[in-house]
Design a protein around this motif. Structure first.
Motif, PDB file in Angstrom:
ATOM      1  N   LEU A  63       0.818  -1.218   0.000  1.00 44.34           N
ATOM      2  CA  LEU A  63       0.000   0.000   0.000  1.00 44.34           C
ATOM      3  C   LEU A  63       0.853   1.270   0.000  1.00 44.34           C
ATOM      4  N   PHE A  64       2.120   1.153   0.384  1.00 42.75           N
ATOM      5  CA  PHE A  64       3.027   2.306   0.326  1.00 42.75           C
ATOM      6  C   PHE A  64       3.317   2.717  -1.120  1.00 42.75           C
ATOM      7  N   GLN A  65       3.182   1.783  -2.056  1.00 42.16           N
ATOM      8  CA  GLN A  65       3.484   2.038  -3.471  1.00 42.16           C
ATOM      9  C   GLN A  65       4.899   2.581  -3.659  1.00 42.16           C
ATOM     10  N   GLY A  66       5.815   2.071  -2.831  1.00 41.21           N
ATOM     11  CA  GLY A  66       7.212   2.472  -2.949  1.00 41.21           C
ATOM     12  C   GLY A  66       7.561   3.759  -2.233  1.00 41.21           C
ATOM     13  N   ARG A  67       6.575   4.440  -1.686  1.00 39.48           N
ATOM     14  CA  ARG A  67       6.858   5.683  -0.967  1.00 39.48           C
ATOM     15  C   ARG A  67       7.237   5.388   0.482  1.00 39.48           C
ATOM     16  N   ARG A  68       7.740   6.395   1.175  1.00 41.73           N
ATOM     17  CA  ARG A  68       8.272   6.166   2.517  1.00 41.73           C
ATOM     18  C   ARG A  68       7.184   6.191   3.594  1.00 41.73           C
ATOM     19  N   GLN A  69       6.118   6.965   3.357  1.00 45.05           N
ATOM     20  CA  GLN A  69       5.073   7.070   4.362  1.00 45.05           C
ATOM     21  C   GLN A  69       3.734   6.604   3.792  1.00 45.05           C
ATOM     22  N   LEU A  70       2.836   6.213   4.699  1.00 48.08           N
ATOM     23  CA  LEU A  70       1.493   5.805   4.318  1.00 48.08           C
ATOM     24  C   LEU A  70       0.500   6.361   5.329  1.00 48.08           C
ATOM     25  N   VAL A  71      -0.545   7.000   4.828  1.00 49.64           N
ATOM     26  CA  VAL A  71      -1.651   7.460   5.664  1.00 49.64           C
ATOM     27  C   VAL A  71      -2.857   6.575   5.365  1.00 49.64           C
ATOM     28  N   VAL A  72      -3.423   5.988   6.411  1.00 47.58           N
ATOM     29  CA  VAL A  72      -4.595   5.118   6.276  1.00 47.58           C
ATOM     30  C   VAL A  72      -5.799   5.805   6.903  1.00 47.58           C
ATOM     31  N   ARG A  73      -6.826   6.022   6.107  1.00 46.81           N
ATOM     32  CA  ARG A  73      -8.107   6.473   6.632  1.00 46.81           C
ATOM     33  C   ARG A  73      -8.921   5.223   6.987  1.00 46.81           C
ATOM     34  N   HIS A  74      -9.141   5.015   8.285  1.00 47.78           N
ATOM     35  CA  HIS A  74      -9.970   3.907   8.739  1.00 47.78           C
ATOM     36  C   HIS A  74     -11.430   4.285   8.475  1.00 47.78           C
ATOM     37  N   PHE A  75     -11.983   3.703   7.446  1.00 47.26           N
ATOM     38  CA  PHE A  75     -13.309   4.070   6.955  1.00 47.26           C
ATOM     39  C   PHE A  75     -14.346   3.135   7.564  1.00 47.26           C
ATOM     40  N   MET A  76     -15.366   3.693   8.194  1.00 51.05           N
ATOM     41  CA  MET A  76     -16.397   2.888   8.837  1.00 51.05           C
ATOM     42  C   MET A  76     -17.344   2.304   7.791  1.00 51.05           C
ATOM     43  N   PHE A  77     -17.226   1.002   7.564  1.00 47.17           N
ATOM     44  CA  PHE A  77     -18.078   0.299   6.617  1.00 47.17           C
ATOM     45  C   PHE A  77     -18.126  -1.154   7.077  1.00 47.17           C
ATOM     46  N   ASP A  78     -19.058  -1.439   7.970  1.00 45.16           N
ATOM     47  CA  ASP A  78     -19.227  -2.782   8.505  1.00 45.16           C
ATOM     48  C   ASP A  78     -19.629  -3.744   7.375  1.00 45.16           C
ATOM     49  N   PRO A  79     -19.183  -4.992   7.411  1.00 43.68           N
ATOM     50  CA  PRO A  79     -19.550  -5.947   6.352  1.00 43.68           C
ATOM     51  C   PRO A  79     -21.054  -6.108   6.164  1.00 43.68           C
ATOM     52  N   ALA A  80     -21.844  -5.860   7.223  1.00 45.60           N
ATOM     53  CA  ALA A  80     -23.299  -6.020   7.124  1.00 45.60           C
ATOM     54  C   ALA A  80     -23.982  -4.808   6.503  1.00 45.60           C
ATOM     55  N   TRP A  81     -23.276  -3.673   6.393  1.00 45.47           N
ATOM     56  CA  TRP A  81     -23.882  -2.457   5.861  1.00 45.47           C
ATOM     57  C   TRP A  81     -23.916  -2.487   4.331  1.00 45.47           C
ATOM     58  N   GLU A  82     -24.820  -1.713   3.768  1.00 48.12           N
ATOM     59  CA  GLU A  82     -24.908  -1.599   2.312  1.00 48.12           C
ATOM     60  C   GLU A  82     -24.217  -0.337   1.787  1.00 48.12           C
ATOM     61  N   GLU A  83     -23.835   0.561   2.676  1.00 45.20           N
ATOM     62  CA  GLU A  83     -23.113   1.771   2.280  1.00 45.20           C
ATOM     63  C   GLU A  83     -22.222   2.217   3.427  1.00 45.20           C
ATOM     64  N   GLY A  84     -21.209   3.006   3.111  1.00 48.02           N
ATOM     65  CA  GLY A  84     -20.266   3.469   4.109  1.00 48.02           C
ATOM     66  C   GLY A  84     -20.817   4.599   4.954  1.00 48.02           C
ATOM     67  N   CYS A  85     -20.124   4.910   6.038  1.00 50.91           N
ATOM     68  CA  CYS A  85     -20.506   5.950   6.981  1.00 50.91           C
ATOM     69  C   CYS A  85     -20.569   7.326   6.300  1.00 50.91           C
ATOM     70  N   PRO A  86     -21.638   8.129   6.538  1.00 49.78           N
ATOM     71  CA  PRO A  86     -21.711   9.465   5.954  1.00 49.78           C
ATOM     72  C   PRO A  86     -20.562  10.380   6.391  1.00 49.78           C
ATOM     73  N   GLY A  87     -20.148  10.296   7.688  1.00 46.89           N
ATOM     74  CA  GLY A  87     -19.053  11.140   8.165  1.00 46.89           C
ATOM     75  C   GLY A  87     -17.734  10.797   7.504  1.00 46.89           C
TER      76      GLY A  87
END
Length: 233
Positions: A63-87
């Motif tokens: 996921l770094f794609q060869g770069r030195r740093q990686l920022v991960v947005r932890h996105f709220m999307f439970d497997p049971a949901w049909e769409e991701g969190c509005p926020g």
């Protein structure tokens, strides 16, 4: 809400200069906090996380794609949901062009627990071209405190790569990641501000960007984690 008084331009300028001193102090404090954040110790990531992506199974290192740093947005999307969190969706809308992060040797990716098929359908609906992978079936979300027995949490985690070694350097949760929500940043510059007075929860007005004209659209609902999690800001 009561609106501010109407004054002459000179009176406004005097008040504005007084506010400017507070803004400068806030900037100094923010710079100091940022420096302290950069001084945090780091932790070697020892698990081999493998994610789901369209036609691929990238590792955390990939996921770094060869770069030195990686920022991960932890996105709220439970497997049971049909769409991701509005926020989380509002924050995704705020990311902007990734070329600016890439120029600082930093990659960005959104990670959610929903299966990749659901993520891809939702990503296309939202019109995002941001990298978005699934952590479905892995310990990734629990290990970084964004999936608990009570449900999903929002957050942002930062990682550093040295060769093939990956280090966790920082995570922020709840209002700690609010700085990434540019809608709020712009509203805070206006007289009316966020216009959340009278709402049961400040976030009750949030909608997916394609649902504001839909009277039946639902907001995020109860924010159970606010002020409850020891890592929340």
């Amino acid at each position: 809400m009561d609106l501010s008084p109407i004054v002459s331009k000179d009176e406004w300028l005097t008040a504005r200069k007084e506010l400017l001193e507070q803004e400068k102090e806030l900037t100094r404090v923010r710079d100091a906090v940022s420096a302290a954040r950069r001084a945090l110790p780091r932790v070697l990531v020892e698990k081999d996380y493998v994610f789901e992506a369209p036609g691929a199974s990238p590792t955390l290192l990939d996921l770094f794609q060869g770069r030195r740093q990686l920022v991960v947005r932890h996105f709220m999307f439970d497997p049971a949901w049909e769409e991701g969190c509005p926020g989380c969706s509002m924050q995704a809308d705020s990311v902007g062009h990734l070329a600016h992060l890439h120029n600082r040797d930093t990659s960005f990716v959104m990670v959610a627990r929903a299966p990749i098929a659901k993520i891809e359908a939702f990503r296309q609906r939202m019109g995002w071209d941001l990298p978005f992978v699934s952590s479905h079936g892995t310990d990734f979300n629990r290990d970084f405190n964004v999936t608990t027995d009570r449900g999903e949490l929002p957050g942002v985690s930062s990682f550093l790569r040295e060769g093939d070694q990956v280090y966790h350097t920082n995570s922020v949760y709840d209002r700690g990641s609010e700085v990434t929500l540019n809608t709020y940043n712009y509203l805070e510059m206006t007289l009316l501000g966020r216009q959340e007075e009278g709402l049961e929860h400040p976030w009750d007005w949030w909608r997916h960007h394609d649902r504001y004209d839909d009277a039946t659209a639902k907001g995020p609902g109860e924010n159970w984690w606010n002020g409850q999690d020891k890592f929340s800001s």
